[in-house]
Enzyme design. Structure first.
Site, PDB file in Angstrom:
ATOM      1  N   LEU A   1       1.983  -2.228  -7.307  1.00  0.00           N
ATOM      2  CA  LEU A   1       1.431  -3.507  -6.877  1.00  0.00           C
ATOM      3  C   LEU A   1      -0.046  -3.272  -6.586  1.00  0.00           C
ATOM      4  CD1 LEU A   1       4.115  -4.837  -4.327  1.00  0.00           C
ATOM      5  CD2 LEU A   1       3.807  -5.536  -6.711  1.00  0.00           C
ATOM      6  N   ASP A   2      -0.876  -4.287  -6.827  1.00  0.00           N
ATOM      7  CA  ASP A   2      -2.288  -4.166  -6.497  1.00  0.00           C
ATOM      8  C   ASP A   2      -2.454  -3.914  -5.001  1.00  0.00           C
ATOM      9  OD1 ASP A   2      -2.900  -4.714  -9.136  1.00  0.00           O
ATOM     10  OD2 ASP A   2      -3.219  -6.851  -8.781  1.00  0.00           O
ATOM     11  N   LYS A   3      -3.579  -3.350  -4.628  1.00  0.00           N
ATOM     12  CA  LYS A   3      -3.864  -3.014  -3.233  1.00  0.00           C
ATOM     13  C   LYS A   3      -3.561  -4.170  -2.282  1.00  0.00           C
ATOM     14  CE  LYS A   3      -7.822  -2.169  -0.202  1.00  0.00           C
ATOM     15  NZ  LYS A   3      -9.299  -2.073  -0.132  1.00  0.00           N
TER      16      LYS A   3
END
Length: 336
Positions: free
Chosen positions: A142-144
């Site tokens: 997942l993105d940050k």
């Protein structure tokens, strides 16, 4: 695999010699004297085909010195006591609800403080090594600043089985469901975005819809619409809406790029919704404040389903909206 390299120094006849470490420092300026001394002590330097471990040994004109530079080893992430919101765990896998701001694995600019550092502290040596030293156990990302559900493999067998499911949906009941708050609202209740993704031609950190890119498919369904503070000025059109998205593929930034591609970028997305910042003025005061406080894209991985790699049981998990997105939803719905 990166291989070792060599530097060869020949002291020509008539040239002065001297201490080995000083001679090498003068002829290989790319390496510090301390680094050269360490290589000598480690047995990586030979003079006239004989390994030398004494930095002070005298070398003379006519000598040939060979310095071997070992291939750099990828640093192993350190264990860090970072709290994890664990939804489920057994001997094969662990499911977490990832918070915003947590990078999944070490990378440029994020050598520490990542999910991998937290997992190493929690799981010790049991994490799968298939992903390499920097990505142990990581099956998907997942993105940050995207919150929500992730599954991590705790052994190699689980890693292979889970990766196969994520790569090919026909291999199991894999499902990845997201909630996305977007600008505007689609004109129909549901749809599919089938558009290939590749690196952006001018910004390497971004992705873009491009012919010849990797296949990418996102399904979406309209959940809620939100009116602005002046509905008449908006001609009755929603200023924002909530979409439920499911992935058929899992490309980097897929949902963010796809929704921007159809004209409905995600609220708070500083990368793909830059042209929509002025729309915040059409939100109510509470909604504007909630969006300003968000500081990230309004995207949450709400649902995750897969087949357990050992038992074959279908595992299904749901994670409610985190507090910041719940506040945004409430404020948008109130129109205030």
């Amino acid at each position: 695999m990166t291989q070792s390299a060599t530097e060869i120094v020949t002291i020509a006849p008539g040239e002065p010699g001297g201490r080995l470490d000083r001679v090498l420092a003068a002829r290989i300026p790319a390496l510090s004297r301390s680094r050269l001394k360490a290589l000598i002590l480690d047995g990586q330097v030979s003079v006239k085909a004989r390994t030398i471990r004494d930095p002070a040994i005298q070398v003379n004109s006519g000598d040939t010195i060979v310095v071997t530079l070992p291939a750099p080893e990828a640093p192993r992430p350190a264990a860090e006591a970072i709290p994890l919101d664990i939804i489920y765990e057994d001997a094969s896998l662990i499911v977490i609800d990832k918070p915003k701001g947590l990078v999944v694995h070490p990378a440029a600019g994020h050598a520490t403080g990542t999910l991998v550092n937290a997992l190493i502290a929690h799981c010790g040596d049991s994490l799968s090594g298939i992903g390499g030293v920097k990505r142990p156990g990581i099956v998907h990302r997942l993105d940050k600043d995207t919150t929500g559900l992730m599954v991590v493999a705790k052994n190699d067998r689980a890693h292979r089985a889970l990766s196969k499911q994520f790569e090919n949906k026909s291999e199991g009941p894999i499902e990845r469901g997201y909630l996305a708050f977007v600008w505007g609202a689609p004109g129909r209740p549901r749809g599919t975005i089938d558009a290939p993704l590749d690196r952006h031609p001018h910004a390497r950190e971004k992705r873009a819809v491009r012919e010849g890119g990797r296949a990418a498919v996102t399904h979406w369904e309209l959940v809620e619409t939100y009116a602005g503070q002046d509905s008449a000025k908006d001609h009755g059109k929603p200023v924002a809406s909530l979409l439920a998205c499911t992935l058929e593929t899992g490309r980097t930034h897929q949902i963010r790029v796809h929704l921007a591609h159809i004209g409905h970028p995600i609220l708070g997305d500083e990368t793909y919704a830059t042209g929509f910042k002025t729309k915040a003025g059409r939100l109510g005061e509470q909604a504007r404040a909630a969006l300003a406080a968000l500081g990230r894209q309004a995207l949450h991985a709400e649902r995750l389903a897969f087949e357990h790699p050992e038992t074959g049981e279908v595992m299904e998990f749901e994670a409610p909206l985190p507090a910041d997105l719940a506040r945004l939803r409430q404020a948008l719905a109130a129109g205030a």
